[in-house]
Design an enzyme around this catalytic site. Structure first.
Site, PDB file in Angstrom:
ATOM      1  N   HIS A   1      -3.731  -4.994   0.623  1.00 45.46           N
ATOM      2  CA  HIS A   1      -3.082  -5.549   1.828  1.00 45.46           C
ATOM      3  C   HIS A   1      -3.168  -7.072   1.827  1.00 45.46           C
ATOM      4  O   HIS A   1      -4.122  -7.635   2.363  1.00 45.46           O
ATOM      5  CB  HIS A   1      -3.781  -5.011   3.080  1.00 45.46           C
TER       6      HIS A   1
ATOM      7  N   CYS B   1       0.837  -1.202   0.000  1.00 41.84           N
ATOM      8  CA  CYS B   1       0.000   0.000   0.000  1.00 41.84           C
ATOM      9  C   CYS B   1       0.876   1.258   0.000  1.00 41.84           C
ATOM     10  O   CYS B   1       1.431   1.606  -1.038  1.00 41.84           O
ATOM     11  CB  CYS B   1      -0.974  -0.050   1.167  1.00 41.84           C
TER      12      CYS B   1
ATOM     13  N   GLU C   1      -1.701  -9.161   3.570  1.00 48.79           N
ATOM     14  CA  GLU C   1      -1.544  -9.774   4.896  1.00 48.79           C
ATOM     15  C   GLU C   1      -2.884 -10.180   5.516  1.00 48.79           C
ATOM     16  O   GLU C   1      -2.940 -11.099   6.328  1.00 48.79           O
ATOM     17  CB  GLU C   1      -0.776  -8.839   5.851  1.00 48.79           C
TER      18      GLU C   1
HETATM   19  N1  GLN Z   1      -1.807   6.702   3.048  1.00 46.57           N
HETATM   20  C1  GLN Z   1      -1.926   5.972   1.835  1.00 46.57           C
HETATM   21  C2  GLN Z   1      -3.286   6.156   1.195  1.00 46.57           C
HETATM   22  O1  GLN Z   1      -4.196   6.561   1.825  1.00 46.57           O
HETATM   23  C3  GLN Z   1      -1.657   4.492   2.050  1.00 46.57           C
HETATM   24  C4  GLN Z   1      -2.619   3.833   2.977  1.00 46.57           C
HETATM   25  C5  GLN Z   1      -2.156   2.493   3.439  1.00 46.57           C
HETATM   26  O2  GLN Z   1      -0.979   2.182   3.371  1.00 46.57           O
HETATM   27  N2  GLN Z   1      -3.050   1.678   3.953  1.00 46.57           N
HETATM   28  O3  GLN Z   1      -3.456   5.866   0.025  1.00 46.57           O
END
Ligand code: GLN
Length: 541
Positions: free
Chosen positions: A511, A385, A513
């Site tokens: 994600h 992410c 995970e």
């Molecule tokens: N802050 C980034 C976004 O909002 C990544 C968010 C995250 O890593 N879950 O896109």
């Protein structure tokens, strides 16, 4: 539909969540379908706004629910997919009662904690349980018995026990400390917390005592006598080297059959062979692989618990132990240069690097330096992410030469907004632009590393972010050697980026995970572990 309530006494952090997850696993492997609910007595409506440094990771469900990390344990142990309605909080209950009151649903009655809040809790639990279609619903009551805020939930459990009779089992988990030179197992705190339960009309059917060693027969007898439970209903959850052993140790003591019996179900074979093998692999790794996790919340490891679990699952599959080296990303300030040197030194000792998700600017420059190090030295790297977004920024800055390329989250005025909010995300909510949440389809191109890892051209993974790779830069990035091997269904959002000329340099917008399971590790984590293993070999010559 049968319900199992699990409460906790004496203190928090006893492993109530693991006990609940373990029992769910045992019942499932004894042939039942199971589901689980976590009750959190706090006023937040969900965990979405909670600081992971205080509360641990925000776990994300398929439906986009942002929930307590215990739901992650349930999903992993019981191998189920839960919905956001499986996390009940005081905030949610009150919101719903107050909305009904405003609509006039209570027909002029005085709306009160008893009966209205308690009734709402009962309805919510039974609705979630029934609509899951499972045979058994485990309900873990957050907090400690005696806390003011858990009272309405305990009252709801008491009423359900009375209304549903044999279809409800109540389990109380407590702590048995060991004191003095003779190492006596002390039952008094347990007696007190059970007294507390009994004063509100709940007599537990089963007591699970957490202790640093197995409970002595005499301790069990004492608990039985003073807490009014049969001695066969007192179980030990003693300290073990890995939480994955807990289901086995409870099963060996007869918990599965005992619970089935209380629920009026015949004994059944409990299939634990595969689980046992998984535990053996966890316990006897052939070597240790070091992976750096360059993050922000490294003070509280619970804020990265799903990453840690995904490493455990991958390590078991790969036959290695993963030593996660927690590194707090350096932040620009008077000591930045010094901290960067420290970071490089740490990174030179590891076999793989992971940059996890995150929000806010703090530490992002340090993380970009870690990614640069990974790329330049061909150290296996996975960016998740925010980790992908920073890998894109690093690549654009240092390979394409777009000086100062960044995400508009950190630098609104950057000349090169290579990560930005897409117009479709611009629907503004109370907390800013709306989040992309929950499971979404990602299409994978054949002939890529991503395809090799997943072995599929279509996957579903969970999201929690606002920003995306800016479509205006996609061609330039791909021409320079970072290809997008995974794309969203609408072809607009880049889901996976991988460096063509690298052993393993890959990032994903989702994600992975959250979907890792003990017997099915997340492919991107497993890939990182395998690549790190190879890297270690090559370095050792
Ligand atoms: N802050 C980034 C976004 O909002 C990544 C968010 C995250 O890593 N879950 O896109």
């Amino acid at each position: 539909m049968k319900y199992i309530f699990v409460s906790g006494g004496v203190l928090s952090g006893l492993g109530k969540g693991i006990a609940t997850s373990s029992l769910g696993l045992l019942l499932k492997r004894s042939g039942l379908t199971v589901t689980a609910i976590k009750v959190d007595p706090y006023l937040n409506c969900d965990a979405g706004t909670m600081n992971p440094y205080e509360h641990g990771e925000v776990f994300v469900l398929h439906d986009g629910g942002e929930v307590d990390l215990d739901l992650g344990n349930y999903e992993r142990f019981m191998d189920v997919t839960l919905g956001s309605d499986h996390n009940i909080t005081t905030g949610k209950i009150y919101r719903s009662v107050i909305e009904k009151e405003r609509k006039g649903d209570y027909l002029g009655k005085t709306v009160q904690i008893i009966p209205h809040i308690v009734q709402e809790i009962k309805n919510t639990i039974t609705n979630v349980g029934k609509s899951s279609g499972a045979n058994v619903c485990l309900v873990e009551l957050g907090g400690t018995v005696g806390d003011m805020e858990s009272m309405p939930f305990l009252e709801a459990a008491r009423q359900l026990q009375m209304e549903l009779g044999k279809d409800v089992v109540f389990i109380h988990t407590t702590l048995i400390p060991i004191m003095g030179v003779v190492g006596e197992q002390k039952t008094k705190p347990t007696q007190h917390s059970v007294k507390e339960l009994r004063s509100i009309g709940i007599i537990p059917d089963i007591i699970i005592g957490r202790c640093s060693e197995p409970l002595a027969q005499s301790t069990k007898e004492k608990i039985s006598l003073f807490c009014n439970v049969p001695v066969e209903a007192v179980f030990t959850a003693h300290d073990v080297s890995t939480v994955y052993m807990v289901p086995l140790l409870l099963h060996e003591q007869g918990l599965t059959d005992h619970v089935r019996d209380l629920l009026g179900l015949k004994k059944n074979r409990t299939e634990l062979k595969a689980w046992g093998e998984f535990v053996e692999r966890i316990k006897s790794p052939k070597e240790t692989i070091k992976i750096a996790l360059v993050g922000k919340y490294t003070g509280l490891k619970d804020s990265y618990i799903s990453h840690y679990k995904a490493f455990e699952h991958s390590g078991a599959k790969s036959g290695v132990n993963i030593e996660v080296v927690w590194i707090d990303a350096p932040e620009r300030g008077p000591h930045y240069e010094e901290e960067l040197k420290g970071l490089m030194k740490e990174l030179s000792k590891v076999h793989g690097i992971l940059v996890p998700g995150g929000f806010g600017v703090r530490g992002t420059e340090g993380k970009i330096e870690a990614i640069k190090y990974a790329r330049e030295n061909d150290v296996p790297f996975l960016g998740i992410c925010l980790g992908l977004q920073l890998a894109i920024a690093e690549f654009c800055r240092n390979v394409i030469g777009l000086k100062g390329a960044s995400s508009t989250e950190f630098d609104e005025n950057t000349k090169y907004p290579v990560v930005d909010i897409l117009p479709e995300q611009l629907r503004v909510t109370q907390m800013g632009a709306s989040m992309r949440l929950g499971a979404q389809k990602c299409k994978i191109n054949e002939g890529t590393l991503a395809h090799e890892l997943y072995g599929k051209t279509e996957i579903f993974e969970r999201h929690r972010h606002r920003y995306e790779v800016n479509p205006e830069y996609i061609d330039r990035i791909q021409e320079a050697g970072m290809i997008f091997s995974g794309i969203s269904e609408d072809n607009i959002k880049m889901e996976i980026g991988e460096l063509k000329e690298a052993q393993y340099h890959i990032g994903c917008q989702f994600h992975p995970e959250f979907l890792s399971r003990p017997e099915r590790p997340a492919p991107l984590f497993l890939g990182l572990v395998e690549a790190a293993k190879k890297y270690k070999r090559s370095r050792e010559g």
